[in-house]
Design a protein around this motif. Structure first.
Motif, PDB file in Angstrom:
ATOM      1  N   UNK A  86      18.004 -18.726   7.908  1.00 48.28           N
ATOM      2  CA  UNK A  86      17.322 -17.792   8.814  1.00 48.28           C
ATOM      3  C   UNK A  86      16.177 -18.551   9.480  1.00 48.28           C
ATOM      4  N   UNK A  87      16.257 -18.662  10.802  1.00 49.88           N
ATOM      5  CA  UNK A  87      15.272 -19.478  11.519  1.00 49.88           C
ATOM      6  C   UNK A  87      14.128 -18.660  12.106  1.00 49.88           C
ATOM      7  N   UNK A  88      14.326 -17.356  12.273  1.00 52.25           N
ATOM      8  CA  UNK A  88      13.253 -16.538  12.842  1.00 52.25           C
ATOM      9  C   UNK A  88      13.472 -15.065  12.483  1.00 52.25           C
ATOM     10  N   UNK A  89      12.380 -14.348  12.233  1.00 53.31           N
ATOM     11  CA  UNK A  89      12.432 -12.915  11.938  1.00 53.31           C
ATOM     12  C   UNK A  89      11.333 -12.201  12.719  1.00 53.31           C
ATOM     13  N   UNK A  90      11.722 -11.156  13.413  1.00 54.74           N
ATOM     14  CA  UNK A  90      10.767 -10.357  14.181  1.00 54.74           C
ATOM     15  C   UNK A  90      10.861  -8.910  13.698  1.00 54.74           C
ATOM     16  N   UNK A  91       9.739  -8.345  13.252  1.00 52.49           N
ATOM     17  CA  UNK A  91       9.736  -6.961  12.774  1.00 52.49           C
ATOM     18  C   UNK A  91       9.743  -6.003  13.967  1.00 52.49           C
ATOM     19  N   UNK A  92      10.777  -5.192  14.037  1.00 54.47           N
ATOM     20  CA  UNK A  92      10.891  -4.196  15.109  1.00 54.47           C
ATOM     21  C   UNK A  92      10.324  -2.860  14.637  1.00 54.47           C
ATOM     22  N   UNK A  93      10.623  -2.521  13.380  1.00 54.07           N
ATOM     23  CA  UNK A  93      10.141  -1.271  12.798  1.00 54.07           C
ATOM     24  C   UNK A  93       9.805  -1.541  11.332  1.00 54.07           C
ATOM     25  N   UNK A  94       8.559  -1.350  10.908  1.00 51.85           N
ATOM     26  CA  UNK A  94       8.194  -1.642   9.524  1.00 51.85           C
ATOM     27  C   UNK A  94       8.846  -0.667   8.548  1.00 51.85           C
ATOM     28  N   UNK A  95       9.049  -1.134   7.332  1.00 56.30           N
ATOM     29  CA  UNK A  95       9.655  -0.314   6.299  1.00 56.30           C
ATOM     30  C   UNK A  95       8.573   0.475   5.563  1.00 56.30           C
ATOM     31  N   UNK A  96       8.917   1.689   5.126  1.00 57.37           N
ATOM     32  CA  UNK A  96       7.997   2.518   4.340  1.00 57.37           C
ATOM     33  C   UNK A  96       8.562   2.699   2.945  1.00 57.37           C
ATOM     34  N   UNK A  97       7.777   2.338   1.945  1.00 60.02           N
ATOM     35  CA  UNK A  97       8.224   2.454   0.560  1.00 60.02           C
ATOM     36  C   UNK A  97       8.243   3.916   0.118  1.00 60.02           C
ATOM     37  N   UNK A  98       9.289   4.290  -0.599  1.00 61.81           N
ATOM     38  CA  UNK A  98       9.330   5.637  -1.163  1.00 61.81           C
ATOM     39  C   UNK A  98       8.580   5.621  -2.496  1.00 61.81           C
ATOM     40  N   UNK A  99       7.733   6.639  -2.709  1.00 66.66           N
ATOM     41  CA  UNK A  99       6.956   6.707  -3.956  1.00 66.66           C
ATOM     42  C   UNK A  99       7.326   7.987  -4.702  1.00 66.66           C
ATOM     43  N   UNK A 100       7.731   7.831  -5.940  1.00 63.25           N
ATOM     44  CA  UNK A 100       8.115   8.963  -6.788  1.00 63.25           C
ATOM     45  C   UNK A 100       7.239   8.956  -8.044  1.00 63.25           C
ATOM     46  N   UNK A 101       6.718  10.105  -8.371  1.00 67.90           N
ATOM     47  CA  UNK A 101       5.911  10.265  -9.587  1.00 67.90           C
ATOM     48  C   UNK A 101       6.768  10.959 -10.644  1.00 67.90           C
ATOM     49  N   UNK A 102       6.802  10.364 -11.826  1.00 64.69           N
ATOM     50  CA  UNK A 102       7.561  10.951 -12.933  1.00 64.69           C
ATOM     51  C   UNK A 102       6.612  11.245 -14.094  1.00 64.69           C
ATOM     52  N   UNK A 103       6.965  12.284 -14.853  1.00 64.79           N
ATOM     53  CA  UNK A 103       6.161  12.652 -16.009  1.00 64.79           C
ATOM     54  C   UNK A 103       6.305  11.660 -17.140  1.00 64.79           C
ATOM     55  N   UNK A 104       5.191  11.382 -17.829  1.00 66.41           N
ATOM     56  CA  UNK A 104       5.223  10.432 -18.928  1.00 66.41           C
ATOM     57  C   UNK A 104       4.844  11.043 -20.262  1.00 66.41           C
ATOM     58  N   UNK A 105       4.501  12.321 -20.246  1.00 63.94           N
ATOM     59  CA  UNK A 105       4.065  12.984 -21.476  1.00 63.94           C
ATOM     60  C   UNK A 105       5.271  13.528 -22.225  1.00 63.94           C
ATOM     61  N   UNK A 106       5.391  13.186 -23.519  1.00 63.14           N
ATOM     62  CA  UNK A 106       6.537  13.604 -24.317  1.00 63.14           C
ATOM     63  C   UNK A 106       6.160  14.784 -25.204  1.00 63.14           C
TER      64      UNK A 106
END
Length: 501
Positions: A333-353
């Motif tokens: 890969x010789x060149x990369x141009x960002x056309x549209x940035x990516x958005x990370x998905x964030x999920x919250x999960x319960x940790x209390x047992x």
């Protein structure tokens, strides 16, 4: 006295006879003859070399008809040497012919095409050189036309014609330009006499079949049934979609429509040369979002909330791609141009047992689709995919284009159960991770000294564990990434890694 006279008379007669014989030899003219040798052994003398050659040609009329040639020649192992001698005893051309006709094959004029072998690797990464091979044709055009016909099976027809005619247009945005097409093997063509016991290709169809499949035997056929797809037919018969399309050029791509009753070829390709295609490609690539899991210990296990929706991004990527017989061999890969940035998905999960929970702390549930971390940096190029190729299951996804030594990430958290050289056949520097949920992931062909996670350590999802390379059975820099349900090659089942993303 009388006896003495008789003895002297006899001696005189003998001397006179010797003188006469010597006088006869001295005055006899020497003659030119030809000694015939077969495999170094003398068969006798003949008066005329030309007469023997003409006799062979006359007696082998059936060979002239079979091969449609005008002349048949002596065997290659036959030598006819001029000799000057006083010996008048010679054999007839027929007598010599009878001595050679069943001991050595006669020959016809044609061309010997030698395809030189190449340096390659075994599955263990050991370098070897393939053997040279020689093909025989009567007309040089049979070979050149067959070669071009085979080449065009690996390269798109329209693209090939544009490359050959130098009519490719410059890229204004995206697209592909073929920079070069060539055969990696050295090919030597020599006109010579060919023994009729050799396989002599008389037509383009037979030679093209050999160049593609490595044999002229009829390939396996399959009759299309209702509901069949090219992908299903290919996988069920241990060939790739690309191999199917090369063997059946009447179909444009794997999505082409099939009709019940159609007959297709299922032969496994074994090309007798390496066709190299070097492309300059510019394309828009979708960058899939990743999912970040956060745990809230104030919420019970089972609680899940999405606090940020993932959105795929888009990049304009320029690549240099090298293909060998239609299969991607190396990508840069010789060149990369960002056309549209990516958005990370964030999920919250319960940790209390809960105190009533039956969870015993042993292992975890398999990660959902979208929760697997991509094992290389972005952008990347998907080269050889999961599925059959050359009759063998390719049990993972090859990812290329990121560069030698570029980071390799753990797809999920787990424990490294194997980290070493050649832990599996042809894997080179490799790492195997147990994710404690029945799933394992393998990362193969890492660069020398690029295994950063030794056996026994725990690694986290997204942690750098190695660097991309081409050790083991690999011709270009790439990662072989595989996902297994169960231990690899010990009852485990290989799964398509892309199905987890």
């Amino acid at each position: 006295m009388k006896k003495k006279s008789i003895v002297l008379f006899m001696i005189t007669i003998m001397l006179m006879s010797s003188c006469l014989v010597g006088y006869k030899k001295l005055n006899q003219e020497p003659q030119t003859v030809y000694r015939v040798y077969l495999k170094g052994k003398s068969l006798g003398l003949i008066k005329s070399k030309k007469a023997l050659e003409e006799y062979i040609d006359k007696e082998q009329e059936h060979l002239k008809q079979k091969y449609k040639v005008k002349k048949v020649y002596a065997p290659d192992e036959l030598d006819i040497v001029k000799e000057i001698t006083y010996n008048k005893k010679t054999s007839t051309t027929k007598e010599i012919y009878e001595k050679i006709k069943d001991k050595s094959p006669f020959t016809i004029k044609g061309y010997a095409i030698t395809i030189k072998g190449l340096d390659t690797q075994t599955n263990e990464g050991e370098k070897i050189t393939t053997k040279d091979q020689t093909l025989y044709v009567l007309d040089k055009k049979i070979f050149t036309n067959s070669l071009e016909k085979t080449v065009k099976l690996f390269v798109n027809d329209e693209d090939y014609e544009k490359f050959m005619n130098d009519t490719q247009k410059e890229l204004s945005d995206t697209g592909k330009i073929i920079e070069d097409i060539y055969i990696e093997n050295k090919i030597v063509i020599k006109r010579q006499n060919i023994p009729v016991t050799k396989t002599i290709y008389m037509n383009e169809e037979d030679l093209s079949k050999y160049l593609l499949f490595g044999t002229t035997e009829e390939q396996q056929k399959y009759t299309i049934k209702d509901g069949d797809t090219i992908s299903d037919i290919a996988f069920n018969n241990k060939i790739s979609n690309e191999e199917f399309l090369i063997a059946n050029p009447q179909f444009k791509d794997e999505n082409s429509l099939l009709f019940p009753g159609q007959e297709v070829t299922l032969g496994i390709l074994r090309p007798q040369f390496n066709l190299i295609e070097e492309d300059h490609v510019v394309e828009y690539q979708e960058q899939k979002y990743t999912t970040e899991i956060r745990y809230d210990n104030s919420q019970m296990v089972g609680y899940e909330a999405k606090i940020q929706t993932g959105i795929n991004g888009q990049n304009r990527v320029t690549q240099k791609i090298k293909k060998v017989n239609g299969d991607t061999n190396n990508v840069v890969i010789t060149n990369t141009e960002t056309i549209k940035p990516v958005t990370t998905e964030i999920i919250v999960k319960g940790g209390k047992k809960s105190s009533y929970s039956t969870w015993n702390g042993g292992g975890s549930a398999p990660a959902s689709k979208g929760e697997w971390y991509w094992p290389t940096r972005v952008p990347y190029y998907l080269s050889s995919g999961f599925g059959y190729r050359w009759g063998t299951l390719h049990d993972g996804q090859d990812i290329a284009g990121c560069g030698e030594g570029s980071p390799i990430y753990a797809a999920q958290s787990g424990t490294v159960v194997k980290s070493g050289v050649g832990i599996f056949n042809g894997s080179g520097e490799a790492i195997l991770i147990d994710h404690h949920n029945g799933y394992y992931t393998m990362y193969a062909h890492l660069c020398p000294g690029c295994r950063y996670a030794p056996t026994g350590v725990n690694v986290a999802r997204g942690q750098v564990i190695g660097g991309m390379g081409h050790t083991g059975f690999a011709t270009g820099t790439h990662l072989h990434f595989s996902v297994w349900r169960g231990y690899p090659y010990r009852g485990g089942v290989a799964l398509n890694p892309l199905s987890f993303y």
